[in-house]
Enzyme design. Structure first.
Site, PDB file in Angstrom:
ATOM      1  N   SER A  46      72.267   6.637 -68.528  1.00 56.96           N
ATOM      2  CA  SER A  46      73.512   5.926 -68.829  1.00 56.96           C
ATOM      3  C   SER A  46      74.380   5.758 -67.590  1.00 56.96           C
ATOM      4  O   SER A  46      75.272   4.908 -67.565  1.00 56.96           O
ATOM      5  CB  SER A  46      74.297   6.652 -69.925  1.00 56.96           C
ATOM      6  OG  SER A  46      74.840   7.871 -69.440  1.00 56.96           O
TER       7      SER A  46
ATOM      8  N   PRO B  89      76.411  14.247 -72.038  1.00 54.99           N
ATOM      9  CA  PRO B  89      76.220  15.449 -71.208  1.00 54.99           C
ATOM     10  C   PRO B  89      76.836  15.368 -69.813  1.00 54.99           C
ATOM     11  O   PRO B  89      76.670  16.277 -69.020  1.00 54.99           O
ATOM     12  CB  PRO B  89      74.695  15.547 -71.115  1.00 54.99           C
ATOM     13  CG  PRO B  89      74.242  14.126 -71.123  1.00 54.99           C
ATOM     14  CD  PRO B  89      75.173  13.409 -72.071  1.00 54.99           C
TER      15      PRO B  89
ATOM     16  N   LYS C 226      79.121  -0.846 -79.163  1.00 52.67           N
ATOM     17  CA  LYS C 226      77.799  -0.864 -79.773  1.00 52.67           C
ATOM     18  C   LYS C 226      77.750  -1.921 -80.868  1.00 52.67           C
ATOM     19  O   LYS C 226      78.632  -1.979 -81.722  1.00 52.67           O
ATOM     20  CB  LYS C 226      77.483   0.498 -80.385  1.00 52.67           C
ATOM     21  CG  LYS C 226      77.049   1.620 -79.456  1.00 52.67           C
ATOM     22  CD  LYS C 226      77.600   1.647 -78.092  1.00 52.67           C
ATOM     23  CE  LYS C 226      77.150   2.875 -77.308  1.00 52.67           C
ATOM     24  NZ  LYS C 226      77.682   2.907 -75.957  1.00 52.67           N
TER      25      LYS C 226
END
Length: 364
Positions: free
Chosen positions: A204, A232, A318
């Site tokens: 990402s 993360p 999204k």
């Protein structure tokens, strides 16, 4: 004497083409075609020569078509290039001489002598050679005939070579000349590549790097950033690499390699909880959370008071497989009420999403 503007230069030769190659994500082909038809209502896709790659006939000269997207780029079409000539091929190394011949006879006269150029080749069917071999063969003949400087890193004009299998099963090359600006991207097909860095946390990260590149966003060292849904920690790592101080908000675990970085303040909570926890004010807010685009827009709207007047928001929205354009329009309507929407693009490293750039309302 070389002409300063390639579009004007082509017009002076009477060169005009009504055919182009358009590239977008395969799942958004219909939306990309709608954008093309908004510019040229009679445009028709001859065929999809590869997933997400359309061969289009339209009613405008390519220069006029591309000019409409110069100031306001499309959302879903990432890259376009004109088709000035079609060359029959056989799929063997003999094609290299054929392509060089066509480039020399048909395309070289269209190039501006003192404008840096590159050759961008896309092989969309099986052939015996690699793109680099085509680039070398075509670039050599162009330099010999025109004298234009070759600059693959920062070209101003591009010779595009797209090798396909046509509807009759024959191999052919679609060739054209255009400027990088007309093409919407300086990467062939809009395929922006980044080298994997040591310490990379997630893929990402490429989404954020591409957004910074495409939208021309400069991040100032020692400025402050809020990373919503940070876990993360890929986007947080990119921001720290650019010397920003980051507040990372997420109930999930951050990558252990980030825990010793004193430039990161970790808030193990949801974005909604952080809103109720007296947030700071930031130069940059980023959001790559996996949530409904409309909910994400409503959430980021609530953070508007915590963005400095000069600040920027970089977020992804999204989109569902069904009615994705409708959902996007609704989400942008929500954002328009609070921010100035400075850019919306479906980038190469996006998946079922678009990247949105927001500015504080009233920003100078």
């Amino acid at each position: 004497m070389a002409k300063p503007n390639l579009g004007t230069y082509l017009d002076s030769f009477g060169v005009e083409t009504h055919e182009l190659i358009a590239t977008c994500d395969p799942q958004f082909v219909d939306y990309g075609m709608e954008e093309i038809q908004d510019v040229a209502p009679g445009a028709d896709a001859l065929n999809e020569v590869a997933p997400g790659v359309l061969r289009v006939i339209h009613g405008l000269p390519f220069e006029a078509f591309a000019a409409t997207w110069t100031a306001a780029p499309p959302v879903f079409v990432r890259h376009i290039c004109p088709v000035h000539v079609t060359a029959p091929l056989v799929g063997t190394d003999a094609d290299l001489a054929t392509l060089a011949q066509y480039a020399g006879m048909e395309l070289a006269p269209l190039l501006v002598a003192d404008m840096p150029f590159s050759v961008q080749t896309r092989l969309l069917t099986e052939v015996a050679y690699r793109p680099l071999a085509v680039n070398d063969a075509v670039a050599t003949i162009v330099q010999d005939m025109v004298g234009a400087p070759l600059d693959v890193r920062a070209p101003q004009q591009v010779v595009s070579v797209v090798v396909i299998q046509n509807a009759e099963g024959q191999i052919e090359a679609l060739l054209g000349v255009s400027t990088v600006v007309q093409n919407l991207s300086d990467w062939a097909g809009g395929v922006r590549r980044f080298a994997r860095e040591e310490g990379q946390i997630s893929r990402s990260e490429f989404k954020l790097l591409e957004a910074l590149d495409v939208f021309g966003i400069e991040l100032l060292p020692r400025s402050t950033a809020l990373d919503l849904g940070a876990s993360p920690g890929g986007w947080t790592r990119v921001l720290r690499a650019k010397e920003l101080y980051v507040t990372a908000v997420d109930p999930g675990e951050m990558d252990p390699r980030l825990k010793t970085d004193r430039g990161i303040r970790y808030k193990p909570m949801t974005a909604e909880s952080y809103l109720r926890n007296d947030p700071d004010t930031f130069d940059l807010i980023v959001n790559d959370m996996r949530m409904d685009a409309r909910d994400s827009a409503r959430l980021i709207a609530q953070f508007a008071p915590y963005l400095y007047p000069h600040g920027v928001v970089i977020m992804t929205l999204k989109l569902p497989q069904q009615h994705g354009k409708r959902v996007l329009d609704h989400a942008l309507e929500i954002l328009h009420a609070t921010y100035t929407v400075a850019g919306v693009r479906q980038l190469f490293h996006n998946r079922s999403e678009v990247t949105v750039i927001l500015h504080k309302r009233g920003r100078a």
